[in-house]
Design a protein around this motif. Structure first.
Motif, PDB file in Angstrom:
ATOM      1  N   ASN A 223       0.862  -1.189   0.000  1.00  0.00           N
ATOM      2  CA  ASN A 223       0.000   0.000   0.000  1.00  0.00           C
ATOM      3  C   ASN A 223       0.894   1.233   0.000  1.00  0.00           C
ATOM      4  OD1 ASN A 223      -1.841   2.022   0.497  1.00  0.00           O
ATOM      5  ND2 ASN A 223      -2.232   1.431   2.628  1.00  0.00           N
TER       6      ASN A 223
ATOM      7  N   HIS B  87      -9.266   0.654   5.114  1.00  0.00           N
ATOM      8  CA  HIS B  87      -7.972   0.887   5.762  1.00  0.00           C
ATOM      9  C   HIS B  87      -8.185   1.791   6.981  1.00  0.00           C
ATOM     10  CE1 HIS B  87      -3.915   2.341   6.504  1.00  0.00           C
ATOM     11  NE2 HIS B  87      -3.515   1.250   5.876  1.00  0.00           N
TER      12      HIS B  87
ATOM     13  N   GLU C  65      -6.734   4.289   8.025  1.00  0.00           N
ATOM     14  CA  GLU C  65      -6.664   5.740   7.760  1.00  0.00           C
ATOM     15  C   GLU C  65      -7.967   6.249   7.156  1.00  0.00           C
ATOM     16  OE1 GLU C  65      -2.958   5.477   5.611  1.00  0.00           O
ATOM     17  OE2 GLU C  65      -2.024   4.861   7.487  1.00  0.00           O
TER      18      GLU C  65
ATOM     19  N   GLU D  70      -5.035  -5.463  10.588  1.00  0.00           N
ATOM     20  CA  GLU D  70      -4.034  -4.423  10.794  1.00  0.00           C
ATOM     21  C   GLU D  70      -4.308  -3.712  12.123  1.00  0.00           C
ATOM     22  OE1 GLU D  70      -2.167  -3.095   6.866  1.00  0.00           O
ATOM     23  OE2 GLU D  70      -3.979  -1.940   7.091  1.00  0.00           O
TER      24      GLU D  70
ATOM     25  N   ALA E  27      -0.107  -0.635  15.333  1.00  0.00           N
ATOM     26  CA  ALA E  27       1.108  -1.138  14.665  1.00  0.00           C
ATOM     27  C   ALA E  27       1.335  -0.479  13.314  1.00  0.00           C
ATOM     28  CB  ALA E  27       1.005  -2.649  14.490  1.00  0.00           C
ATOM     29  N   ILE E  28       0.337   0.274  12.823  1.00  0.00           N
ATOM     30  CA  ILE E  28       0.462   0.829  11.470  1.00  0.00           C
ATOM     31  C   ILE E  28       1.335   2.072  11.475  1.00  0.00           C
ATOM     32  CG2 ILE E  28      -0.788   1.835   9.513  1.00  0.00           C
ATOM     33  CD1 ILE E  28      -3.136   0.097  10.183  1.00  0.00           C
TER      34      ILE E  28
ATOM     35  N   GLY F 264      -0.969  -6.756   8.709  1.00  0.00           N
ATOM     36  CA  GLY F 264      -0.384  -5.465   8.357  1.00  0.00           C
ATOM     37  C   GLY F 264      -0.069  -4.660   9.604  1.00  0.00           C
ATOM     38  N   GLY F 265       1.064  -3.941   9.557  1.00  0.00           N
ATOM     39  CA  GLY F 265       1.455  -3.087  10.688  1.00  0.00           C
ATOM     40  C   GLY F 265       2.932  -3.256  10.970  1.00  0.00           C
ATOM     41  N   SER F 266       3.748  -2.323  10.419  1.00  0.00           N
ATOM     42  CA  SER F 266       5.197  -2.296  10.661  1.00  0.00           C
ATOM     43  C   SER F 266       5.887  -3.609  10.290  1.00  0.00           C
ATOM     44  CB  SER F 266       5.504  -1.897  12.110  1.00  0.00           C
ATOM     45  OG  SER F 266       5.016  -0.592  12.357  1.00  0.00           O
ATOM     46  N   CYS F 267       5.371  -4.257   9.259  1.00  0.00           N
ATOM     47  CA  CYS F 267       6.017  -5.481   8.766  1.00  0.00           C
ATOM     48  C   CYS F 267       7.233  -5.076   7.935  1.00  0.00           C
ATOM     49  CB  CYS F 267       5.011  -6.276   7.931  1.00  0.00           C
ATOM     50  SG  CYS F 267       5.631  -7.870   7.420  1.00  0.00           S
TER      51      CYS F 267
ATOM     52  N   LEU G 272       0.052  -7.066   4.382  1.00  0.00           N
ATOM     53  CA  LEU G 272      -0.247  -5.791   3.732  1.00  0.00           C
ATOM     54  C   LEU G 272       0.806  -4.822   4.269  1.00  0.00           C
ATOM     55  CD1 LEU G 272      -1.956  -3.970   1.950  1.00  0.00           C
ATOM     56  CD2 LEU G 272      -3.600  -3.730   3.799  1.00  0.00           C
TER      57      LEU G 272
ATOM     58  N   GLY H 275       2.978  -1.223   4.298  1.00  0.00           N
ATOM     59  CA  GLY H 275       2.937   0.215   4.013  1.00  0.00           C
ATOM     60  C   GLY H 275       4.326   0.734   3.697  1.00  0.00           C
ATOM     61  N   GLY H 276       4.992   1.288   4.703  1.00  0.00           N
ATOM     62  CA  GLY H 276       6.287   1.944   4.526  1.00  0.00           C
ATOM     63  C   GLY H 276       7.295   1.111   3.741  1.00  0.00           C
TER      64      GLY H 276
END
Ligand code: PEP
Length: 249
Positions: free
Chosen positions: A9, A94, A96, A166, A170-171, A210-213, A231, A233-234
């Motif tokens: 994402n 999501h 957000e 998620e 942790a996101i 998902g979350g800081s993976c 999933l 992100g960063g």
């Protein structure tokens, strides 16, 4: 065997040029991947059709869609428009979207039904806030998000849905759920799908974490029996990191 998926994402990041370069780099590394996970990228709306021309094995997702099919909804993008760019998936719910844009479970259910009836495959996100976890309400929150968000979706349609757990705490925080915390919730979600739909739906459902993976923690998360991918992100904004997560399988 249920499908393993690693989805990136991109959120509101990258110019069109940077996004096209990133998509090309992901496609190139995907061809050398050592795992059998399906790789999906979710660039911003503005990049979808251009990015679609650059990818083949990598699949395309949008990050959101409208809850209405067409009409006077300035600035919104309908599922049919997304489909016309080549997108196959769409992220719905999501955290957000839930927190910043106040999208509630009822609205997300509307989006789910519209996306499915249009032919998109939704990646439906759920997750609890830290306060909810600390107050011991985490399972109630997830139950409500799934029961309302997936209401009136047929068993056949559920075959096109991917769920992403998620935890909101942790996101983007660098605080990752422990493998045990992830497994506990993924198992809860799978059991809940038996109650809401059927044993087969539960067994076949791909449930992403998902979350800081990151490359350094993906393998231990993916080693859990009910975690079917991630999933991201960063870490999806660097092709090497993203593919290192894919290869953690
Ligand atoms: C996300 O936004 O879906 C996400 C998991 O972000 P991050 O990997 O940056 O925590």
């Amino acid at each position: 065997m249920r499908k393993k998926i690693v989805a990136g994402n991109w959120k509101m990041n990258t110019t069109l040029k940077d996004g096209m370069e990133l998509a090309q780099a992901v496609e190139k590394l995907e061809k050398e991947k050592t795992s059998d996970a399906l790789v999906i990228i979710a660039p911003p709306y503005t990049h979808l059709s251009k990015v679609n021309e650059l990818i083949d094995d990598v699949k395309l997702s949008a990050q959101n869609c409208a809850s209405e099919a067409l009409g006077a909804f300035t600035g919104d993008i309908s599922p049919e428009m997304l489909l016309s760019t080549g997108a196959e998936y769409v992220i719905i719910g999501h955290s957000e979207r839930r927190s910043i844009y106040n999208e509630d479970n009822e609205l997300l259910n509307k989006k789910m039904k519209l996306a499915l009836s249009t032919g998109l495959k939704p990646i439906f996100c759920c997750g609890e806030l830290l306060e909810e976890r600390e107050a011991g309400k985490l399972f109630d929150v997830i139950r409500e998000q799934l029961a309302v968000g997936l209401k009136d979706i047929t068993i056949d349609e559920m075959g096109k849905v991917v769920i992403a757990y998620e935890p909101v705490w942790a996101i983007g925080t660098g605080v990752v759920a422990s493998p045990d915390q992830a497994q506990e919730m993924h198992k809860f979600i799978r059991d809940l799908l038996i109650d809401l739909f059927s044993e087969q739906v539960a067994e076949d459902m791909t449930i992403l974490y998902g979350g800081s993976c990151k490359p350094s923690n993906a393998a231990e998360l993916f080693a859990n029996p009910d975690v079917d991918g991630g999933l991201i992100g960063g870490a999806a904004l660097k092709a090497e990191d993203f593919l290192a997560i894919v290869n953690a399988y």
